[in-house]
Design a protein around this motif. Structure first.
Motif, PDB file in Angstrom:
ATOM      1  N   ASP A 167       0.866  -1.017  -0.112  1.00 41.95           N
ATOM      2  CA  ASP A 167       0.146   0.094  -0.016  1.00 41.95           C
ATOM      3  C   ASP A 167       0.944   1.200   0.079  1.00 41.95           C
ATOM      4  O   ASP A 167       0.445   2.260  -0.667  1.00 41.95           O
ATOM      5  N   THR A 190      -2.256  -2.794  -8.113  1.00 38.15           N
ATOM      6  CA  THR A 190      -2.058  -3.079  -6.375  1.00 38.15           C
ATOM      7  C   THR A 190      -2.348  -4.532  -6.480  1.00 38.15           C
ATOM      8  O   THR A 190      -3.153  -5.095  -6.874  1.00 38.15           O
ATOM      9  N   LYS A 233      -3.607  -5.638  -3.680  1.00 42.02           N
ATOM     10  CA  LYS A 233      -4.998  -5.810  -2.959  1.00 42.02           C
ATOM     11  C   LYS A 233      -5.519  -4.409  -3.179  1.00 42.02           C
ATOM     12  O   LYS A 233      -5.044  -3.299  -3.699  1.00 42.02           O
ATOM     13  N   ASP A 234      -6.556  -3.873  -2.385  1.00 42.49           N
ATOM     14  CA  ASP A 234      -7.335  -2.791  -2.216  1.00 42.49           C
ATOM     15  C   ASP A 234      -6.675  -1.765  -1.480  1.00 42.49           C
ATOM     16  O   ASP A 234      -6.833  -1.321  -0.502  1.00 42.49           O
ATOM     17  N   TYR A 252      -6.500   3.326 -10.065  1.00 43.15           N
ATOM     18  CA  TYR A 252      -6.079   2.347  -9.044  1.00 43.15           C
ATOM     19  C   TYR A 252      -6.588   0.907  -9.558  1.00 43.15           C
ATOM     20  O   TYR A 252      -8.089   1.085  -9.613  1.00 43.15           O
ATOM     21  N   ASP A 274      -7.153  -3.088  -8.451  1.00 45.66           N
ATOM     22  CA  ASP A 274      -7.062  -3.758  -7.622  1.00 45.66           C
ATOM     23  C   ASP A 274      -6.985  -5.186  -8.082  1.00 45.66           C
ATOM     24  O   ASP A 274      -7.882  -5.917  -8.482  1.00 45.66           O
ATOM     25  N   LYS A 284      -9.382  -8.559  -7.524  1.00 48.73           N
ATOM     26  CA  LYS A 284     -10.592  -8.686  -7.632  1.00 48.73           C
ATOM     27  C   LYS A 284     -10.733  -9.383  -9.326  1.00 48.73           C
ATOM     28  O   LYS A 284     -10.283  -8.684 -10.059  1.00 48.73           O
TER      29      LYS A 284
END
Length: 261
Positions: A93, A131, A133-134, A164, A166, A169
Protein backbone atom coordinates in the motif's frame (compact mmCIF):
# COMPACT_ATOMS: atom_id res chain seq x y z
CA UNK A 1 33.44 -24.43 -5.39
CA UNK A 2 34.97 -22.52 -8.31
CA UNK A 3 33.44 -19.50 -10.01
CA UNK A 4 31.89 -21.46 -12.88
CA UNK A 5 30.20 -23.90 -10.49
CA UNK A 6 28.91 -20.98 -8.42
CA UNK A 7 27.44 -19.33 -11.51
CA UNK A 8 25.70 -22.56 -12.53
CA UNK A 9 24.26 -22.93 -9.04
CA UNK A 10 22.95 -19.36 -9.14
CA UNK A 11 21.41 -19.99 -12.55
CA UNK A 12 19.53 -23.05 -11.32
CA UNK A 13 18.21 -21.03 -8.38
CA UNK A 14 17.11 -18.26 -10.73
CA UNK A 15 15.25 -20.77 -12.88
CA UNK A 16 13.31 -22.00 -9.85
CA UNK A 17 12.48 -18.44 -8.88
CA UNK A 18 11.34 -17.62 -12.43
CA UNK A 19 8.77 -20.43 -12.30
CA UNK A 20 6.97 -18.66 -9.45
CA UNK A 21 7.04 -15.16 -10.91
CA UNK A 22 3.82 -13.45 -11.99
CA UNK A 23 3.17 -10.15 -13.74
CA UNK A 24 2.70 -8.72 -10.23
CA UNK A 25 6.43 -9.40 -9.67
CA UNK A 26 8.52 -6.32 -10.50
CA UNK A 27 11.22 -8.09 -12.47
CA UNK A 28 8.76 -9.99 -14.69
CA UNK A 29 6.49 -6.95 -15.11
CA UNK A 30 9.28 -4.71 -16.37
CA UNK A 31 10.20 -7.31 -18.99
CA UNK A 32 6.59 -7.93 -19.96
CA UNK A 33 6.01 -4.22 -20.55
CA UNK A 34 9.10 -3.94 -22.73
CA UNK A 35 7.01 -5.73 -25.34
CA UNK A 36 4.87 -3.17 -27.17
CA UNK A 37 2.11 -5.67 -27.97
CA UNK A 38 1.76 -6.82 -24.36
CA UNK A 39 1.79 -3.22 -23.13
CA UNK A 40 -0.88 -2.27 -25.65
CA UNK A 41 -3.01 -5.29 -24.73
CA UNK A 42 -3.02 -4.31 -21.03
CA UNK A 43 -3.72 -0.62 -21.65
CA UNK A 44 -6.60 -1.34 -24.03
CA UNK A 45 -8.39 -3.26 -21.28
CA UNK A 46 -7.65 -0.91 -18.37
CA UNK A 47 -8.50 2.23 -20.36
CA UNK A 48 -11.42 0.55 -22.15
CA UNK A 49 -10.10 1.71 -25.51
CA UNK A 50 -9.91 -1.01 -28.14
CA UNK A 51 -8.41 1.42 -30.66
CA UNK A 52 -5.48 2.43 -28.43
CA UNK A 53 -2.15 2.01 -30.20
CA UNK A 54 1.17 2.17 -28.34
CA UNK A 55 3.71 4.02 -30.46
CA UNK A 56 6.46 4.21 -27.83
CA UNK A 57 7.09 2.46 -24.53
CA UNK A 58 10.00 2.43 -22.13
CA UNK A 59 10.60 0.69 -18.81
CA UNK A 60 12.61 1.74 -15.76
CA UNK A 61 12.58 5.42 -16.73
CA UNK A 62 14.66 7.50 -14.31
CA UNK A 63 13.36 11.04 -13.75
CA UNK A 64 15.02 13.56 -11.42
CA UNK A 65 13.95 16.93 -10.07
CA UNK A 66 16.07 20.04 -9.53
CA UNK A 67 17.02 18.84 -6.04
CA UNK A 68 18.35 15.53 -7.32
CA UNK A 69 15.45 13.49 -5.95
CA UNK A 70 14.58 10.82 -8.47
CA UNK A 71 11.93 8.27 -9.26
CA UNK A 72 12.18 5.20 -11.47
CA UNK A 73 8.93 4.50 -13.32
CA UNK A 74 8.06 0.90 -14.18
CA UNK A 75 6.67 1.68 -17.62
CA UNK A 76 5.90 4.87 -19.55
CA UNK A 77 4.00 4.51 -22.81
CA UNK A 78 2.78 6.98 -25.40
CA UNK A 79 -0.23 6.19 -27.53
CA UNK A 80 -1.27 7.30 -31.00
CA UNK A 81 -3.37 10.19 -29.70
CA UNK A 82 -0.42 11.61 -27.73
CA UNK A 83 -1.49 10.43 -24.29
CA UNK A 84 1.36 9.61 -21.89
CA UNK A 85 0.65 6.67 -19.58
CA UNK A 86 2.64 5.46 -16.58
CA UNK A 87 1.91 1.91 -15.36
CA UNK A 88 3.16 0.88 -11.92
CA UNK A 89 2.98 -2.59 -10.36
CA UNK A 90 2.77 -2.20 -6.57
CA UNK A 91 3.01 -4.98 -4.00
CA UNK A 92 2.36 -2.82 -0.94
CA UNK A 93 0.00 0.00 0.00
CA UNK A 94 2.83 2.42 0.81
CA UNK A 95 4.16 2.15 -2.72
CA UNK A 96 0.74 3.15 -4.06
CA UNK A 97 0.17 6.13 -1.76
CA UNK A 98 -1.90 8.87 -3.46
CA UNK A 99 0.94 11.36 -2.97
CA UNK A 100 3.31 9.01 -4.76
CA UNK A 101 0.91 8.97 -7.70
CA UNK A 102 0.91 12.79 -7.58
CA UNK A 103 4.73 12.83 -7.55
CA UNK A 104 4.92 10.47 -10.53
CA UNK A 105 2.58 12.65 -12.53
CA UNK A 106 4.48 15.82 -11.62
CA UNK A 107 7.79 14.28 -12.67
CA UNK A 108 6.29 13.17 -15.96
CA UNK A 109 4.88 16.64 -16.63
CA UNK A 110 8.23 18.26 -15.93
CA UNK A 111 9.94 16.01 -18.46
CA UNK A 112 7.54 16.05 -21.42
CA UNK A 113 7.17 19.76 -22.19
CA UNK A 114 9.94 21.25 -24.33
CA UNK A 115 11.44 24.66 -23.59
CA UNK A 116 9.37 27.49 -25.02
CA UNK A 117 6.17 25.44 -25.39
CA UNK A 118 2.95 26.76 -23.88
CA UNK A 119 1.45 24.83 -20.97
CA UNK A 120 -1.62 23.98 -23.03
CA UNK A 121 0.69 21.69 -25.04
CA UNK A 122 1.07 19.34 -22.07
CA UNK A 123 -0.27 15.92 -23.11
CA UNK A 124 -3.13 14.12 -21.44
CA UNK A 125 -1.49 12.01 -18.76
CA UNK A 126 -2.38 8.86 -16.82
CA UNK A 127 -0.79 7.25 -13.77
CA UNK A 128 -2.05 3.69 -13.33
CA UNK A 129 -1.30 1.68 -10.20
CA UNK A 130 -2.02 -2.05 -10.34
CA UNK A 131 -1.95 -3.12 -6.70
CA UNK A 132 -1.79 -6.46 -4.90
CA UNK A 133 -4.94 -5.60 -2.93
CA UNK A 134 -7.36 -2.72 -2.38
CA UNK A 135 -4.82 0.06 -1.72
CA UNK A 136 -7.46 2.80 -1.46
CA UNK A 137 -9.82 0.79 0.74
CA UNK A 138 -12.82 1.66 -1.44
CA UNK A 139 -13.84 -1.89 -2.33
CA UNK A 140 -13.73 -1.29 -6.07
CA UNK A 141 -11.99 -3.38 -8.75
CA UNK A 142 -10.96 -0.13 -10.47
CA UNK A 143 -11.03 3.47 -9.25
CA UNK A 144 -10.76 6.49 -11.56
CA UNK A 145 -9.60 9.73 -9.92
CA UNK A 146 -9.96 13.01 -11.79
CA UNK A 147 -10.02 16.64 -10.65
CA UNK A 148 -13.44 18.27 -10.63
CA UNK A 149 -14.86 21.65 -9.67
CA UNK A 150 -16.44 20.95 -6.30
CA UNK A 151 -19.33 23.38 -6.63
CA UNK A 152 -20.75 22.07 -9.89
CA UNK A 153 -19.12 18.66 -10.38
CA UNK A 154 -17.70 19.61 -13.77
CA UNK A 155 -14.27 18.43 -14.88
CA UNK A 156 -11.39 20.80 -14.18
CA UNK A 157 -9.92 20.05 -17.61
CA UNK A 158 -6.26 19.56 -16.72
CA UNK A 159 -6.31 16.15 -18.46
CA UNK A 160 -4.51 14.45 -15.57
CA UNK A 161 -5.88 11.09 -14.48
CA UNK A 162 -5.13 8.55 -11.76
CA UNK A 163 -6.35 4.96 -11.97
CA UNK A 164 -6.06 2.30 -9.24
CA UNK A 165 -6.68 -1.34 -10.20
CA UNK A 166 -7.05 -3.99 -7.49
CA UNK A 167 -5.47 -7.17 -8.86
CA UNK A 168 -7.20 -9.32 -6.21
CA UNK A 169 -10.62 -8.63 -7.78
CA UNK A 170 -11.64 -11.15 -10.45
CA UNK A 171 -15.33 -10.53 -11.05
CA UNK A 172 -15.42 -12.32 -14.40
CA UNK A 173 -15.29 -9.07 -16.37
CA UNK A 174 -12.63 -8.39 -18.98
CA UNK A 175 -10.68 -6.39 -16.40
CA UNK A 176 -11.17 -9.13 -13.81
CA UNK A 177 -9.82 -11.76 -16.21
CA UNK A 178 -6.83 -9.52 -16.90
CA UNK A 179 -6.14 -9.27 -13.17
CA UNK A 180 -6.40 -13.05 -12.92
CA UNK A 181 -3.74 -13.23 -15.62
CA UNK A 182 -1.53 -10.80 -13.69
CA UNK A 183 -1.46 -13.28 -10.81
CA UNK A 184 -1.07 -16.48 -12.87
CA UNK A 185 2.28 -18.31 -12.78
CA UNK A 186 1.93 -20.09 -16.13
CA UNK A 187 0.85 -18.84 -19.53
CA UNK A 188 -1.54 -21.79 -19.92
CA UNK A 189 -3.52 -20.45 -16.93
CA UNK A 190 -4.06 -17.17 -18.79
CA UNK A 191 -6.52 -16.19 -21.49
CA UNK A 192 -5.16 -16.03 -25.01
CA UNK A 193 -3.60 -12.74 -25.99
CA UNK A 194 -0.39 -10.73 -26.19
CA UNK A 195 0.12 -10.81 -22.40
CA UNK A 196 0.03 -14.61 -22.27
CA UNK A 197 2.31 -14.77 -25.31
CA UNK A 198 4.89 -12.55 -23.63
CA UNK A 199 4.76 -14.44 -20.32
CA UNK A 200 5.22 -17.72 -22.21
CA UNK A 201 8.20 -16.27 -24.06
CA UNK A 202 9.91 -15.05 -20.89
CA UNK A 203 9.17 -18.00 -18.60
CA UNK A 204 8.80 -21.02 -20.84
CA UNK A 205 11.27 -20.68 -23.73
CA UNK A 206 15.01 -21.26 -23.52
CA UNK A 207 15.79 -17.79 -24.86
CA UNK A 208 13.37 -16.09 -22.49
CA UNK A 209 14.56 -17.96 -19.40
CA UNK A 210 18.18 -17.17 -20.28
CA UNK A 211 17.24 -13.49 -20.55
CA UNK A 212 15.42 -13.55 -17.21
CA UNK A 213 18.40 -15.25 -15.52
CA UNK A 214 20.64 -12.42 -16.73
CA UNK A 215 18.12 -9.87 -15.49
CA UNK A 216 18.05 -11.51 -12.06
CA UNK A 217 21.85 -11.66 -11.92
CA UNK A 218 22.02 -7.96 -12.74
CA UNK A 219 19.43 -7.23 -10.05
CA UNK A 220 21.48 -9.17 -7.51
CA UNK A 221 24.63 -7.29 -8.54
CA UNK A 222 22.81 -3.99 -8.07
CA UNK A 223 21.58 -5.08 -4.64
CA UNK A 224 25.09 -6.06 -3.60
CA UNK A 225 26.43 -2.72 -4.82
CA UNK A 226 23.68 -0.85 -2.96
CA UNK A 227 24.66 -2.70 0.21
CA UNK A 228 28.32 -1.76 -0.29
CA UNK A 229 27.31 1.87 -0.84
CA UNK A 230 25.39 1.97 2.44
CA UNK A 231 28.27 0.25 4.26
CA UNK A 232 30.69 2.81 2.82
CA UNK A 233 28.62 5.69 4.15
CA UNK A 234 28.37 4.04 7.56
CA UNK A 235 32.16 3.46 7.68
CA UNK A 236 32.80 7.07 6.66
CA UNK A 237 30.61 8.26 9.53
CA UNK A 238 32.75 6.13 11.84
CA UNK A 239 35.85 7.97 10.62
CA UNK A 240 37.40 5.42 8.25
CA UNK A 241 39.39 6.82 5.33
CA UNK A 242 38.36 6.36 1.72
CA UNK A 243 41.30 4.05 1.05
CA UNK A 244 40.49 1.91 4.08
CA UNK A 245 36.81 1.64 3.07
CA UNK A 246 37.79 0.71 -0.48
CA UNK A 247 40.09 -2.05 0.78
CA UNK A 248 37.44 -3.52 3.10
CA UNK A 249 34.70 -3.46 0.46
CA UNK A 250 37.03 -4.55 -2.35
CA UNK A 251 36.19 -1.66 -4.66
CA UNK A 252 38.33 1.17 -6.01
CA UNK A 253 38.74 4.41 -4.03
CA UNK A 254 37.19 6.53 -6.78
CA UNK A 255 33.92 4.60 -6.49
CA UNK A 256 33.90 5.15 -2.72
CA UNK A 257 34.45 8.88 -3.24
CA UNK A 258 31.49 8.99 -5.63
CA UNK A 259 29.30 7.18 -3.11
CA UNK A 260 30.22 9.55 -0.32
CA UNK A 261 29.67 12.61 -2.53
Amino acid sequence: MNQEETMLLHKERYKETIKNLTVMSDILARNVFKDKNACEYVLRIILEDKELTVIDNETQMDFRNMHGRGVVLDCVAKDGSGRVINVEIQQDDEGAHPKRARYHLGMMDSNVLDTGKNFDRLPETYVIFVTLKDALGCGLPIAHIDRIIRENGKEFGDEEHFIYVDSSKDDGSELGRLMHDFRAKEAKEMQAGALADRVHELKETEKGVEHMCKEMEQLCDEARMDEKRENARSMAEDGLTVDRIAKILKVNAQMVQEWLA
